[in-house]
Write an enzyme that holds these catalytic residues in place. Structure first.
Site, PDB file in Angstrom:
ATOM      1  N   HIS A  90       0.812  -1.226   0.000  1.00 29.50           N
ATOM      2  CA  HIS A  90       0.000   0.000   0.000  1.00 29.50           C
ATOM      3  C   HIS A  90       0.841   1.270   0.000  1.00 29.50           C
ATOM      4  CE1 HIS A  90       0.130   0.800   4.442  1.00 29.50           C
ATOM      5  NE2 HIS A  90       0.058  -0.506   4.594  1.00 29.50           N
ATOM      6  N   ASP A  92      -0.015   4.381   1.148  1.00 30.42           N
ATOM      7  CA  ASP A  92      -0.175   5.396   2.193  1.00 30.42           C
ATOM      8  C   ASP A  92       0.519   4.992   3.483  1.00 30.42           C
ATOM      9  OD1 ASP A  92      -2.112   3.299   2.524  1.00 30.42           O
ATOM     10  OD2 ASP A  92      -3.216   4.575   3.915  1.00 30.42           O
ATOM     11  N   ASP A 152       5.959   0.743   6.837  1.00 35.00           N
ATOM     12  CA  ASP A 152       4.575   0.310   6.628  1.00 35.00           C
ATOM     13  C   ASP A 152       3.944   1.291   5.655  1.00 35.00           C
ATOM     14  OD1 ASP A 152       1.975  -0.498   6.772  1.00 35.00           O
ATOM     15  OD2 ASP A 152       1.668   0.104   8.848  1.00 35.00           O
ATOM     16  N   GLU A 186      -4.950   2.350   2.503  1.00 33.27           N
ATOM     17  CA  GLU A 186      -5.129   1.128   3.292  1.00 33.27           C
ATOM     18  C   GLU A 186      -5.313   1.466   4.772  1.00 33.27           C
ATOM     19  OE1 GLU A 186      -3.861  -2.421   5.727  1.00 33.27           O
ATOM     20  OE2 GLU A 186      -3.085  -0.393   5.723  1.00 33.27           O
ATOM     21  N   GLU A 187      -4.554   2.444   5.250  1.00 32.42           N
ATOM     22  CA  GLU A 187      -4.547   2.758   6.683  1.00 32.42           C
ATOM     23  C   GLU A 187      -5.871   3.358   7.157  1.00 32.42           C
ATOM     24  OE1 GLU A 187      -2.367   1.722   8.614  1.00 32.42           O
ATOM     25  OE2 GLU A 187      -0.448   1.583   7.559  1.00 32.42           O
ATOM     26  N   ASP A 209       2.938  -6.758   3.776  1.00 33.31           N
ATOM     27  CA  ASP A 209       2.501  -5.703   4.708  1.00 33.31           C
ATOM     28  C   ASP A 209       2.554  -6.217   6.145  1.00 33.31           C
ATOM     29  OD1 ASP A 209       1.517  -3.252   5.523  1.00 33.31           O
ATOM     30  OD2 ASP A 209      -0.575  -3.744   5.087  1.00 33.31           O
ATOM     31  N   HIS A 391       3.492   2.742  12.806  1.00 39.46           N
ATOM     32  CA  HIS A 391       2.638   3.874  13.207  1.00 39.46           C
ATOM     33  C   HIS A 391       3.243   4.676  14.360  1.00 39.46           C
ATOM     34  CE1 HIS A 391      -1.185   1.708  11.504  1.00 39.46           C
ATOM     35  NE2 HIS A 391      -0.122   1.559  10.740  1.00 39.46           N
TER      36      HIS A 391
HETATM   37 ZN   LIG Z   1       0.473  -1.563   6.389  1.00 41.09          ZN
END
Ligand SMILES: [Zn+2]
Length: 421
Positions: A90, A92, A152, A186-187, A209, A391
């Protein structure tokens, strides 16, 4: 200490993976919740355009970005009759931590000590992050301390790119047709929503991922969201005697009455939870937003019932108050769909073992694009990337694990080529 690279193939792929990661993380692709268009932020389009150029440069001539920001490309087969497979990552990064001005730092040959980053006093301490100890002797990529890294899922993206570039440069290796896909948002739970499965045209896909080396995930939470709106009676506090019904106080009672042993901070493994992530309100109205998660649909329904009964019980103590409860499904556990197509996970296990990893079958305490894609008919388990502490400003990635993940993607192509009809 084990050799830092999982194989000579991984060692060969390492520099390209690192080079790509360091380039991709500098583009700010943080996504935004409550989007009104796809993608939610322009940086994702910018990174997508860069990827289209890079895919074409390595020979995937049909690379393109669609109107919703999805990047698709094809690497043609070198054997006839093998099923078309997909590799996904992904575009983002999480809205939970800044992705602006990411300045990655490479720490060569990590010694197992505390890593102090230059900004915000951010520290990576193996006492609190024991996974670092699995990366002693590795080259570690971190942030400068005040942003997320974006491994990520730019680690996954760099691995997919390095793998297809390697395969494109090695036409002598047997491979099926590989479809590459990079998804936006995705997030914020929208990565799969506008994914054109028909046009993608693969029988299955793999998201890169995950996190720790060897991970192969075929199970995610089943997820629901719940909004509770409490309506009280608002009156000027000077004239409120016997009249005011304070919605915020009722909200507080609901929070206090929710079982403490069904929260994300008190559960692990296969236990589900009720997570209150937002509370706002005044005297007249208060809103509690929660997510509810479990691996088991019946247990998920039970958590929702607990939430409902708790809120109804509190609000019933005040006859002039009123409760509105809205519960909606978010994504399903992909396990049921993947169980119908066991060859998809079996191929990933074979590729992991070929690269020297024992498959780590951990359930994801969350969702991935694969949750929704699997339910929509594209079986999509998840593979590790070598990124950790997602994150957060402590996010880091191991170059050797990333290279191993890229090598697994190359081997996956070989495994599927071997299944040519
Ligand atoms: Zn991810």
């Amino acid at each position: 200490m084990p050799a830092p690279y999982s194989s000579p193939l991984a060692e060969e792929l390492g520099p390209a993976v690192l080079d790509r990661l360091l380039r991709y993380v500098r583009v700010d692709t943080q996504s935004a919740r409550d989007r009104t268009s796809s993608p939610s932020t322009p940086g994702q389009l910018e990174l997508g355009r860069l990827l289209v150029d890079e895919l074409r440069a390595v020979g995937l001539d049909d690379a393109e970005q669609d109107a919703n920001g999805y990047v698709f490309a094809t690497l043609p087969a070198t054997v006839a009759g093998a099923p078309v497979i997909g590799l996904l990552a992904h575009l983002d990064t999480s809205p939970d931590e800044s992705g602006t001005g990411v300045e990655p730092i490479v720490h060569r040959d990590y010694d197992g000590g505390v890593i102090e980053l230059p900004r915000r006093g951010t520290v990576l301490d193996p006492e609190r992050m024991p996974e670092l100890l699995d990366a002693v002797g590795h080259d570690i990529v971190t942030t400068s301390g005040d942003t997320l890294l974006g491994a990520d899922d730019k680690a996954g993206m760099a691995e997919v790119m390095a793998a297809v570039a390697y395969l494109a440069a090695h036409p002598e290796l047997p491979r099926p047709t590989i479809r590459v896909g990079f998804t936006p948002d995705e997030e914020v739970g929208e990565g799969a929503s506008l994914f054109d499965i028909e046009r993608f045209g693969a029988v299955c896909a793999y998201t890169l991922d995950g996190s720790s080396a060897g991970e192969l995930q075929d199970e995610t939470f089943t997820a629901a969201a719940a909004d509770l709106v409490i309506h009280g009676v608002d009156v000027h506090p000077g004239f409120a005697t016997g009249k005011l019904v304070n919605a915020s106080r009722l909200a507080g009672k609901i929070l206090a009455a929710l079982p403490a042993d069904r929260a994300p901070e008190t559960t692990s493994g296969r236990d589900g939870f009720i997570h209150v992530y937002s509370v706002e309100g005044g005297a007249g109205t208060a809103t509690i937003r929660a997510i509810v998660r479990d691996f088991d649909d019946a247990k998920l329904a039970e958590h929702v019932a607990v939430l409902r009964e708790t809120a109804e019980g509190v609000v019933a103590t005040e006859p002039r108050a009123r409760l509105e409860l809205d519960v909606r499904p978010q994504y399903p556990n992909m396990r049921v769909y993947l169980d119908e197509r066991p060859e998809v996970v079996a191929a990933a296990e074979e590729a992991l073992r070929l690269e020297g990893y024992e498959p780590l079958r951990t359930p994801i305490r969350g969702g991935t694009d694969g949750s929704v894609l699997s339910a929509r008919g594209l079986p999509t388990p998840n593979l590790f990337t070598g990124g950790h502490e997602y994150h957060s400003v402590r996010e880091w990635a191991s170059l050797q694990e990333m290279a191993g993940a890229a090598a697994v993607a190359v081997r996956l192509a070989g495994v599927w080529a071997g299944r040519a009809a």
